[in-house]
Design a protein around this motif. Sequence first.
Motif, PDB file in Angstrom:
ATOM      1  N   THR A   6      23.116 -17.942  27.241  1.00 19.11           N
ATOM      2  CA  THR A   6      23.164 -18.302  25.515  1.00 19.11           C
ATOM      3  C   THR A   6      24.298 -19.198  25.470  1.00 19.11           C
ATOM      4  OG1 THR A   6      24.392 -16.286  25.525  1.00 19.11           O
ATOM      5  CG2 THR A   6      22.148 -16.032  24.960  1.00 19.11           C
ATOM      6  N   ARG A   7      25.285 -19.702  26.546  1.00 21.91           N
ATOM      7  CA  ARG A   7      26.420 -20.399  26.212  1.00 21.91           C
ATOM      8  C   ARG A   7      25.989 -21.862  25.788  1.00 21.91           C
ATOM      9  NH1 ARG A   7      29.134 -20.129  31.068  1.00 21.91           N
ATOM     10  NH2 ARG A   7      30.245 -18.550  30.314  1.00 21.91           N
ATOM     11  N   PRO A   8      24.929 -22.610  26.310  1.00 20.00           N
ATOM     12  CA  PRO A   8      24.400 -23.842  25.789  1.00 20.00           C
ATOM     13  C   PRO A   8      23.928 -23.704  24.154  1.00 20.00           C
ATOM     14  CG  PRO A   8      23.303 -23.510  28.003  1.00 20.00           C
ATOM     15  CD  PRO A   8      24.283 -22.167  27.468  1.00 20.00           C
ATOM     16  N   THR A   9      23.184 -22.694  23.825  1.00 15.78           N
ATOM     17  CA  THR A   9      22.998 -22.533  22.429  1.00 15.78           C
ATOM     18  C   THR A   9      24.090 -22.153  21.506  1.00 15.78           C
ATOM     19  OG1 THR A   9      20.877 -21.503  23.253  1.00 15.78           O
ATOM     20  CG2 THR A   9      21.446 -21.204  20.936  1.00 15.78           C
ATOM     21  N   SER A  10      24.843 -21.395  21.966  1.00 14.34           N
ATOM     22  CA  SER A  10      26.175 -21.231  21.250  1.00 14.34           C
ATOM     23  C   SER A  10      27.117 -22.381  20.863  1.00 14.34           C
ATOM     24  CB  SER A  10      26.869 -20.051  21.863  1.00 14.34           C
ATOM     25  OG  SER A  10      28.158 -20.203  21.035  1.00 14.34           O
ATOM     26  N   THR A  11      27.413 -22.968  22.072  1.00 11.08           N
ATOM     27  CA  THR A  11      28.327 -24.239  22.110  1.00 11.08           C
ATOM     28  C   THR A  11      27.373 -25.536  21.307  1.00 11.08           C
ATOM     29  OG1 THR A  11      29.437 -23.572  24.052  1.00 11.08           O
ATOM     30  CG2 THR A  11      29.640 -25.794  23.502  1.00 11.08           C
ATOM     31  N   GLY A  12      26.274 -25.484  21.424  1.00  9.10           N
ATOM     32  CA  GLY A  12      25.526 -26.587  20.699  1.00  9.10           C
ATOM     33  C   GLY A  12      25.259 -26.473  19.201  1.00  9.10           C
ATOM     34  N   MET A  26      42.078 -15.783  26.575  1.00  7.09           N
ATOM     35  CA  MET A  26      42.066 -16.889  25.910  1.00  7.09           C
ATOM     36  C   MET A  26      41.811 -17.338  24.341  1.00  7.09           C
ATOM     37  SD  MET A  26      38.832 -19.636  27.125  1.00  7.09           S
ATOM     38  CE  MET A  26      38.999 -21.151  26.370  1.00  7.09           C
ATOM     39  N   ARG A  27      41.233 -16.014  23.848  1.00  8.49           N
ATOM     40  CA  ARG A  27      41.204 -16.275  22.390  1.00  8.49           C
ATOM     41  C   ARG A  27      42.402 -16.117  21.709  1.00  8.49           C
ATOM     42  NH1 ARG A  27      36.891 -11.822  21.208  1.00  8.49           N
ATOM     43  NH2 ARG A  27      37.546 -10.982  23.094  1.00  8.49           N
ATOM     44  N   ALA A  28      43.306 -15.158  22.452  1.00  9.45           N
ATOM     45  CA  ALA A  28      44.854 -15.070  21.799  1.00  9.45           C
ATOM     46  C   ALA A  28      45.513 -16.141  21.655  1.00  9.45           C
ATOM     47  CB  ALA A  28      45.403 -13.902  22.476  1.00  9.45           C
ATOM     48  N   VAL A  29      45.272 -17.045  23.065  1.00  8.90           N
ATOM     49  CA  VAL A  29      46.279 -18.429  23.132  1.00  8.90           C
ATOM     50  C   VAL A  29      45.684 -19.108  21.906  1.00  8.90           C
ATOM     51  CG1 VAL A  29      46.682 -20.186  24.603  1.00  8.90           C
ATOM     52  CG2 VAL A  29      46.703 -17.873  25.417  1.00  8.90           C
ATOM     53  N   ILE A  30      44.397 -19.278  21.794  1.00  4.70           N
ATOM     54  CA  ILE A  30      43.897 -20.313  20.658  1.00  4.70           C
ATOM     55  C   ILE A  30      44.235 -19.965  19.478  1.00  4.70           C
ATOM     56  CG2 ILE A  30      41.669 -20.909  19.896  1.00  4.70           C
ATOM     57  CD1 ILE A  30      40.153 -20.867  22.651  1.00  4.70           C
ATOM     58  N   THR A  31      44.095 -18.458  19.326  1.00  3.98           N
ATOM     59  CA  THR A  31      44.515 -18.079  17.948  1.00  3.98           C
ATOM     60  C   THR A  31      45.894 -18.417  17.319  1.00  3.98           C
ATOM     61  OG1 THR A  31      42.973 -16.261  17.987  1.00  3.98           O
ATOM     62  CG2 THR A  31      44.708 -16.147  16.302  1.00  3.98           C
ATOM     63  N   VAL A  32      47.009 -18.343  18.323  1.00  3.78           N
ATOM     64  CA  VAL A  32      48.116 -18.394  17.977  1.00  3.78           C
ATOM     65  C   VAL A  32      48.720 -19.956  18.068  1.00  3.78           C
ATOM     66  CG1 VAL A  32      50.713 -18.302  19.079  1.00  3.78           C
ATOM     67  CG2 VAL A  32      49.115 -16.372  19.113  1.00  3.78           C
ATOM     68  N   VAL A  67      33.787 -19.139  22.305  1.00  2.00           N
ATOM     69  CA  VAL A  67      33.883 -17.787  23.255  1.00  2.00           C
ATOM     70  C   VAL A  67      33.423 -16.673  22.606  1.00  2.00           C
ATOM     71  CG1 VAL A  67      35.876 -16.538  24.311  1.00  2.00           C
ATOM     72  CG2 VAL A  67      35.899 -19.208  24.374  1.00  2.00           C
ATOM     73  N   LEU A  68      33.862 -16.291  21.315  1.00  3.22           N
ATOM     74  CA  LEU A  68      33.399 -15.127  20.847  1.00  3.22           C
ATOM     75  C   LEU A  68      31.774 -14.791  20.706  1.00  3.22           C
ATOM     76  CD1 LEU A  68      34.355 -12.716  19.074  1.00  3.22           C
ATOM     77  CD2 LEU A  68      34.210 -14.029  17.136  1.00  3.22           C
ATOM     78  N   ASP A  69      31.151 -15.940  20.588  1.00  7.97           N
ATOM     79  CA  ASP A  69      29.838 -16.072  20.431  1.00  7.97           C
ATOM     80  C   ASP A  69      29.160 -15.636  21.740  1.00  7.97           C
ATOM     81  OD1 ASP A  69      29.649 -16.767  17.829  1.00  7.97           O
ATOM     82  OD2 ASP A  69      28.789 -18.836  18.107  1.00  7.97           O
ATOM     83  N   ILE A  70      29.742 -16.199  22.801  1.00  2.00           N
ATOM     84  CA  ILE A  70      29.084 -15.840  24.333  1.00  2.00           C
ATOM     85  C   ILE A  70      29.530 -14.636  24.697  1.00  2.00           C
ATOM     86  CG2 ILE A  70      29.701 -16.472  26.619  1.00  2.00           C
ATOM     87  CD1 ILE A  70      30.378 -19.474  25.628  1.00  2.00           C
ATOM     88  N   TYR A  71      30.636 -14.103  24.214  1.00  2.00           N
ATOM     89  CA  TYR A  71      31.130 -12.673  24.603  1.00  2.00           C
ATOM     90  C   TYR A  71      29.886 -11.711  23.972  1.00  2.00           C
ATOM     91  CZ  TYR A  71      33.856  -8.493  25.137  1.00  2.00           C
ATOM     92  OH  TYR A  71      34.239  -7.152  25.473  1.00  2.00           O
ATOM     93  N   SER A  72      29.796 -11.755  22.784  1.00  2.70           N
ATOM     94  CA  SER A  72      28.785 -11.152  21.926  1.00  2.70           C
ATOM     95  C   SER A  72      27.445 -11.111  22.441  1.00  2.70           C
ATOM     96  CB  SER A  72      28.610 -11.406  20.424  1.00  2.70           C
ATOM     97  OG  SER A  72      30.160 -11.304  19.835  1.00  2.70           O
ATOM     98  N   SER A  73      26.730 -12.632  22.737  1.00  3.30           N
ATOM     99  CA  SER A  73      25.633 -12.782  23.219  1.00  3.30           C
ATOM    100  C   SER A  73      25.350 -12.014  24.711  1.00  3.30           C
ATOM    101  CB  SER A  73      24.981 -14.384  23.136  1.00  3.30           C
ATOM    102  OG  SER A  73      25.893 -14.861  24.073  1.00  3.30           O
ATOM    103  N   GLY A  74      26.430 -12.092  25.479  1.00  5.04           N
ATOM    104  CA  GLY A  74      26.453 -11.482  26.580  1.00  5.04           C
ATOM    105  C   GLY A  74      26.037 -10.131  26.657  1.00  5.04           C
ATOM    106  N   GLN A  75      26.163  -9.103  25.426  1.00 10.41           N
ATOM    107  CA  GLN A  75      25.817  -8.096  25.200  1.00 10.41           C
ATOM    108  C   GLN A  75      24.631  -7.999  24.549  1.00 10.41           C
ATOM    109  OE1 GLN A  75      29.365  -6.395  23.359  1.00 10.41           O
ATOM    110  NE2 GLN A  75      30.168  -5.889  25.456  1.00 10.41           N
ATOM    111  N   ALA A  76      24.107  -8.814  23.701  1.00  8.79           N
ATOM    112  CA  ALA A  76      23.176  -8.857  22.852  1.00  8.79           C
ATOM    113  C   ALA A  76      21.674  -9.008  23.447  1.00  8.79           C
ATOM    114  CB  ALA A  76      22.923  -9.998  21.817  1.00  8.79           C
TER     115      ALA A  76
END
Length: 186
Positions: A167-173, A1-7, A141-150
């Motif tokens: 952590t998704r609502p916090t990151s997105t908010g 998903m991140r690659a598609v968004i980046t391109v 997406v990057l925040d959620i991925y990282s926070s899923g490990q934090a």
Amino acid sequence: MRAVITVLTGVLTVVYILLVAHRIEWHTVSGTHAGSTQEVIGALVFMMTGFGLGWVNAAADYSRYLPRSTSGRGVVGWTTFGASLAPAVLLVFGLLLAGSSAGLGKAIADDPIGALTRILPTWFLIPFAAVAVLGLVGGAVLDIYSSGQALPAAGLRVPRYAAGTTTRPTSTGRRAGTATFRRCPR
């Protein structure tokens, strides 16, 4: 998903630059006076924050999949170069646009998104909005991925999907709030 968004956002950003590049008035920009020491220090702090400190929390995401034998110096150097290239181009382009017209420069200072949409052809407003929204989504997406490990790394024994969901609502908010409330009342 991140690659598609980046391109997608990269291509749309290049299209934006091509659509408004004709608004750069080189004779006006070259006649602009140099800033004061305070302005240079302020710009330097802004630049350091945007280029360096803003990416500190994502450093692990850039090096997570590299072999352990990878040079730390190479990781830092190439990550810094890659993460700085696009912002440097956009920063210089934005300075050239703002320096080309006093009215546009003031409008960008007051309302950057609104000012940048006013110089676009109407047909590109939807893709421009898509770039803004997808930029927020990509960051979330990057925040959620990282926070899923934090959270598990901090000792909270939860499955990774639960940590990411928590952590998704916090990151997105946080990202949406930053975009919405960027301007301070004057």
